[in-house]
Design a protein around this motif. Structure first.
Motif, PDB file in Angstrom:
ATOM      1  N   LEU A 118       0.980   9.072   3.232  1.00 18.09           N
ATOM      2  CA  LEU A 118       0.188   8.517   2.126  1.00 18.09           C
ATOM      3  C   LEU A 118      -0.079   9.568   1.051  1.00 18.09           C
ATOM      4  O   LEU A 118      -0.468   9.223  -0.055  1.00 18.09           O
ATOM      5  CB  LEU A 118      -1.149   7.970   2.634  1.00 18.09           C
ATOM      6  N   ILE A 119       0.078  10.817   1.388  1.00 28.66           N
ATOM      7  CA  ILE A 119      -0.142  11.984   0.532  1.00 28.66           C
ATOM      8  C   ILE A 119      -1.636  12.199   0.280  1.00 28.66           C
ATOM      9  O   ILE A 119      -2.155  13.280   0.444  1.00 28.66           O
ATOM     10  CB  ILE A 119       0.632  11.918  -0.798  1.00 28.66           C
ATOM     11  N   GLY A 120      -2.336  11.172  -0.093  1.00 33.33           N
ATOM     12  CA  GLY A 120      -3.772  11.227  -0.339  1.00 33.33           C
ATOM     13  C   GLY A 120      -4.291   9.813  -0.475  1.00 33.33           C
ATOM     14  O   GLY A 120      -3.529   8.852  -0.525  1.00 33.33           O
ATOM     15  N   GLY A 121      -5.597   9.663  -0.503  1.00 33.13           N
ATOM     16  CA  GLY A 121      -6.184   8.341  -0.670  1.00 33.13           C
ATOM     17  C   GLY A 121      -6.345   7.605   0.640  1.00 33.13           C
ATOM     18  O   GLY A 121      -6.301   8.195   1.720  1.00 33.13           O
ATOM     19  N   VAL A 122      -6.506   6.289   0.522  1.00 34.84           N
ATOM     20  CA  VAL A 122      -6.808   5.464   1.686  1.00 34.84           C
ATOM     21  C   VAL A 122      -6.181   4.083   1.528  1.00 34.84           C
ATOM     22  O   VAL A 122      -6.036   3.580   0.415  1.00 34.84           O
ATOM     23  CB  VAL A 122      -8.346   5.357   1.885  1.00 34.84           C
ATOM     24  N   VAL A 142      -8.321   1.233   8.727  1.00 35.47           N
ATOM     25  CA  VAL A 142      -8.487   2.206   7.651  1.00 35.47           C
ATOM     26  C   VAL A 142      -7.536   3.363   7.927  1.00 35.47           C
ATOM     27  O   VAL A 142      -7.632   4.015   8.960  1.00 35.47           O
ATOM     28  CB  VAL A 142      -9.948   2.714   7.575  1.00 35.47           C
ATOM     29  N   THR A 143      -6.616   3.587   7.001  1.00 30.34           N
ATOM     30  CA  THR A 143      -5.631   4.651   7.164  1.00 30.34           C
ATOM     31  C   THR A 143      -5.789   5.650   6.031  1.00 30.34           C
ATOM     32  O   THR A 143      -5.819   5.268   4.857  1.00 30.34           O
ATOM     33  CB  THR A 143      -4.199   4.078   7.158  1.00 30.34           C
ATOM     34  N   THR A 144      -5.894   6.911   6.398  1.00 28.40           N
ATOM     35  CA  THR A 144      -6.021   7.986   5.417  1.00 28.40           C
ATOM     36  C   THR A 144      -4.887   8.992   5.615  1.00 28.40           C
ATOM     37  O   THR A 144      -4.239   9.005   6.660  1.00 28.40           O
ATOM     38  CB  THR A 144      -7.376   8.706   5.564  1.00 28.40           C
ATOM     39  N   ALA A 145      -4.691   9.827   4.615  1.00 35.52           N
ATOM     40  CA  ALA A 145      -3.622  10.821   4.688  1.00 35.52           C
ATOM     41  C   ALA A 145      -3.986  11.972   5.622  1.00 35.52           C
ATOM     42  O   ALA A 145      -3.108  12.589   6.221  1.00 35.52           O
ATOM     43  CB  ALA A 145      -3.301  11.360   3.300  1.00 35.52           C
ATOM     44  N   ILE A 146      -5.276  12.252   5.718  1.00 28.17           N
ATOM     45  CA  ILE A 146      -5.758  13.321   6.594  1.00 28.17           C
ATOM     46  C   ILE A 146      -6.941  12.796   7.399  1.00 28.17           C
ATOM     47  O   ILE A 146      -7.532  11.767   7.049  1.00 28.17           O
ATOM     48  CB  ILE A 146      -6.186  14.580   5.796  1.00 28.17           C
TER      49      ILE A 146
END
Length: 181
Positions: free
Chosen positions: A148-152, A112-116
């Protein structure tokens, strides 16, 4: 392709030993720890991966580093890997071993990769959603990628669910470019 097949074969052999010894969890953790230690230490990699360092010296180094940290079976397995000159596969073997262990537990690995960085509550919610999507309990690893800027982005096996702003923007750009051409 060959690299994955070799790692899978060795992982399968160790998995069978772990099943016989009823030590699946312990050996999985030991192998992960060894792989992380190797991957995280440049000097150790230089010695282990160097073709002119004799296998006996490599095995002595592994014994010195891991004798008190891993079982005899894991240490013997590492010795076999070195004898067969497959020491550069240890991280892959550990990953494949985890896949086999997760299958035995009825779980599947998910990246799971997120932007923050996200908090525990958000992580738990993502795990629930990923588990529903996979149809199995998910064993997650979390990462952060600001691009990713945002999202997942969730990877479960070969399936990728990309809900990132980066991908959405790229899709919009592509559509706009194709309409103007």
């Amino acid at each position: 392709m060959l690299r994955g097949a070799v790692a899978r074969r060795y992982a399968q052999a160790l998995y069978e030993i772990a099943q016989e010894k009823n030590a699946l969890e312990a050996m999985e953790q030991e192998l992960k720890g060894v792989a992380e230690a190797i991957e995280g230490t440049r000097e150790l990699q230089k010695v282990l991966y160097h073709p002119q360092v004799l296998p006996g010296e490599k095995k002595n180094l592994l014994k010195a580093l891991f004798t008190d940290k891993v079982s005899d079976e894991t240490l013997n397995f590492l010795g076999l890997v070195v004898d067969k000159r497959r020491e550069n596969y240890i991280a892959g073997i550990a990953a494949e071993f985890s896949v086999l262990a997760n299958e035995a537990r009825g779980k599947v690995a998910a990246e799971v990769t997120t932007a923050i960085e996200i908090d525990e509550k958000q992580k738990q919610e993502l795990v629930k959603v990923a588990s529903r999507m996979a149809g199995k309990e998910v064993e997650p690893t979390f990462g952060v990628d600001p691009s990713l800027i945002g999202g997942v982005v969730v990877r479960i096996g070969s399936k990728v669910i990309d809900g990132s702003i980066k991908t959405r923007l790229a899709t919009i750009k592509s559509r706009l470019m194709s309409k103007t051409s």
